[in-house]
Motif scaffolding. Structure first.
Motif, PDB file in Angstrom:
ATOM      1  N   MET A   1      34.255  51.481 -24.723  1.00 52.14           N
ATOM      2  CA  MET A   1      33.487  50.661 -23.778  1.00 52.14           C
ATOM      3  C   MET A   1      34.251  49.378 -23.439  1.00 52.14           C
ATOM      4  O   MET A   1      34.761  48.699 -24.298  1.00 52.14           O
ATOM      5  N   ARG A   2      34.300  49.078 -22.155  1.00 50.90           N
ATOM      6  CA  ARG A   2      34.983  47.854 -21.720  1.00 50.90           C
ATOM      7  C   ARG A   2      33.962  46.714 -21.672  1.00 50.90           C
ATOM      8  O   ARG A   2      32.883  46.873 -21.123  1.00 50.90           O
ATOM      9  N   LYS A   3      34.344  45.570 -22.260  1.00 48.67           N
ATOM     10  CA  LYS A   3      33.423  44.420 -22.271  1.00 48.67           C
ATOM     11  C   LYS A   3      33.432  43.741 -20.896  1.00 48.67           C
ATOM     12  O   LYS A   3      34.511  43.450 -20.369  1.00 48.67           O
ATOM     13  N   PRO A   4      32.263  43.482 -20.324  1.00 51.96           N
ATOM     14  CA  PRO A   4      32.247  42.820 -19.017  1.00 51.96           C
ATOM     15  C   PRO A   4      32.879  41.430 -19.074  1.00 51.96           C
ATOM     16  O   PRO A   4      32.834  40.754 -20.111  1.00 51.96           O
ATOM     17  N   ILE A   5      33.452  41.033 -17.954  1.00 54.98           N
ATOM     18  CA  ILE A   5      34.071  39.705 -17.862  1.00 54.98           C
ATOM     19  C   ILE A   5      33.735  39.078 -16.510  1.00 54.98           C
ATOM     20  O   ILE A   5      34.032  39.654 -15.466  1.00 54.98           O
ATOM     21  N   ILE A   6      33.102  37.922 -16.580  1.00 57.75           N
ATOM     22  CA  ILE A   6      32.778  37.166 -15.366  1.00 57.75           C
ATOM     23  C   ILE A   6      33.677  35.922 -15.359  1.00 57.75           C
ATOM     24  O   ILE A   6      33.672  35.152 -16.326  1.00 57.75           O
ATOM     25  N   ALA A   7      34.444  35.748 -14.296  1.00 56.70           N
ATOM     26  CA  ALA A   7      35.328  34.589 -14.221  1.00 56.70           C
ATOM     27  C   ALA A   7      34.993  33.753 -12.993  1.00 56.70           C
ATOM     28  O   ALA A   7      34.769  34.296 -11.908  1.00 56.70           O
ATOM     29  N   GLY A   8      34.949  32.453 -13.189  1.00 52.81           N
ATOM     30  CA  GLY A   8      34.685  31.534 -12.072  1.00 52.81           C
ATOM     31  C   GLY A   8      35.997  30.921 -11.608  1.00 52.81           C
ATOM     32  O   GLY A   8      36.708  30.287 -12.401  1.00 52.81           O
ATOM     33  N   ASN A   9      36.307  31.126 -10.359  1.00 51.73           N
ATOM     34  CA  ASN A   9      37.507  30.532  -9.766  1.00 51.73           C
ATOM     35  C   ASN A   9      37.056  29.296  -8.983  1.00 51.73           C
ATOM     36  O   ASN A   9      36.500  29.416  -7.903  1.00 51.73           O
ATOM     37  N   TRP A  10      37.299  28.148  -9.573  1.00 54.34           N
ATOM     38  CA  TRP A  10      36.819  26.899  -8.940  1.00 54.34           C
ATOM     39  C   TRP A  10      37.653  26.502  -7.722  1.00 54.34           C
ATOM     40  O   TRP A  10      37.279  25.613  -6.975  1.00 54.34           O
ATOM     41  N   LYS A  11      38.809  27.135  -7.566  1.00 52.61           N
ATOM     42  CA  LYS A  11      39.722  26.791  -6.459  1.00 52.61           C
ATOM     43  C   LYS A  11      40.007  25.275  -6.479  1.00 52.61           C
ATOM     44  O   LYS A  11      40.132  24.700  -7.556  1.00 52.61           O
ATOM     45  N   MET A  12      40.057  24.624  -5.328  1.00 50.10           N
ATOM     46  CA  MET A  12      40.393  23.192  -5.326  1.00 50.10           C
ATOM     47  C   MET A  12      39.106  22.360  -5.302  1.00 50.10           C
ATOM     48  O   MET A  12      38.847  21.580  -4.379  1.00 50.10           O
ATOM     49  N   ASN A  13      38.280  22.579  -6.341  1.00 51.14           N
ATOM     50  CA  ASN A  13      36.994  21.873  -6.450  1.00 51.14           C
ATOM     51  C   ASN A  13      36.799  21.409  -7.884  1.00 51.14           C
ATOM     52  O   ASN A  13      37.372  21.979  -8.809  1.00 51.14           O
ATOM     53  N   LEU A  14      35.952  20.406  -8.068  1.00 50.07           N
ATOM     54  CA  LEU A  14      35.619  19.863  -9.394  1.00 50.07           C
ATOM     55  C   LEU A  14      36.882  19.524 -10.188  1.00 50.07           C
ATOM     56  O   LEU A  14      36.974  19.810 -11.378  1.00 50.07           O
ATOM     57  N   GLY A  15      37.836  18.907  -9.538  1.00 56.28           N
ATOM     58  CA  GLY A  15      39.120  18.621 -10.181  1.00 56.28           C
ATOM     59  C   GLY A  15      39.228  17.226 -10.770  1.00 56.28           C
ATOM     60  O   GLY A  15      40.285  16.860 -11.288  1.00 56.28           O
ATOM     61  N   ARG A  16      38.140  16.453 -10.681  1.00 58.63           N
ATOM     62  CA  ARG A  16      38.145  15.152 -11.354  1.00 58.63           C
ATOM     63  C   ARG A  16      37.463  15.330 -12.702  1.00 58.63           C
ATOM     64  O   ARG A  16      36.444  16.026 -12.807  1.00 58.63           O
TER      65      ARG A  16
END
Ligand code: PGA
Length: 256
Positions: A1-16
């Motif tokens: 069984m493969r474990k699910p993976i959710i990834a958030g790509n913030w791109k050029m945001n929330l960089g401070r």
């Protein structure tokens, strides 16, 4: 069984640093409760160091959005694998926004070198592939995506491939609200992506590698993607910048 993976790509945001920390403080406790899903955030380089400690103590993985394949040298504006390896566990490679940058777009060859560099430095690459609208309309999706997969993974052994994460991200679905149907995404991931890996690198690597769908994923459609047998999670842009990200991870846990 493969474990699910959710990834958030913030791109050029929330960089401070302050804004990144504030957001992570909102999501970390509710996320902590969720079991059986790998959850990762990929913020700008500027906040990796500040987030590294908070994140790891809260069972959240940390990823960068790009690396150069060299370890050091005359590459103005670039960051290398060893520079982030102590902070991160993941790195996004070959996002379509980087493949497409005017004049400086990343080639399949560059992406392959970056995948190799990520693995050499103990980072899990999240390798993005996907066709544009013209290719989709011309019926070229399978051939194009299959070529991208082959180019990115060439020369790797089965064990290396099985630790990689791939993300099928049709370009026309990114940031547009026009998500691919779950059935179509499932079919490209199963037949084209796993099919190509099976053909070139063997069935066992194809069955072990985790493949996400990405492109306008939100709380309204995540459950449908997660119910598909070939889809192991999502790479999320816009919805990863809101507390809604927690809901995405929860939904993935319910269907895992
Ligand atoms: P989106 O972006 O979720 O905003 O469509 C996805 C991505 O670019 O990885």
């Amino acid at each position: 069984m493969r474990k699910p993976i959710i990834a958030g790509n913030w791109k050029m945001n929330l960089g401070r640093v302050e804004e990144a920390l504030e957001f992570v403080r909102q999501i970390r406790s509710p996320l902590y409760e969720v079991e059986n899903v790998d959850r990762v955030i990929c913020p700008p380089f500027t906040v990796l160091a500040a987030l590294a400690e908070v994140i790891q103590a809260n069972k959240i993985g940390l990823g960068a959005q790009n690396i150069h394949w060299e370890e050091s040298g005359a590459h103005t504006g670039d960051i290398s694998g060893p520079m982030i390896a102590a902070l991160c566990q993941y790195v996004i490679i070959g996002h379509s926004e980087r493949r497409a940058i005017g004049g400086a777009g990343e080639s399949d060859e560059a992406i392959h070198k970056k995948v190799q560099a990520a693995l050499n430095h103990g980072l899990t690459p999240i390798i993005c592939v996907g066709e544009n609208l013209t290719q989709k309309e011309a019926g070229e999706t399978q051939a194009f995506v299959s070529g991208q997969v082959r180019a990115a993974l060439t020369g790797l052994d089965q064990d290396q491939i099985s630790t990689c994460v791939l993300a099928y991200e049709p370009i026309w679905a990114i940031g547009t609200g026009q998500a691919a149907t779950a059935v179509d995404a499932n079919s490209i991931i199963g037949l084209t992506i796993r099919g190509t890996i099976a053909e070139t690198f063997g069935e066992s690597a194809a069955q072990q590698v985790r493949v996400q769908y990405g492109g306008s994923v939100n709380v309204g459609n995540i459950a449908e993607y997660m119910s598909m047998p070939e889809i192991d999670g999502a790479l999320v842009g816009g919805a990863s910048l809101k507390p809604e990200f927690v809901e995405l991870v929860k939904q993935a846990s319910l269907t895992s």
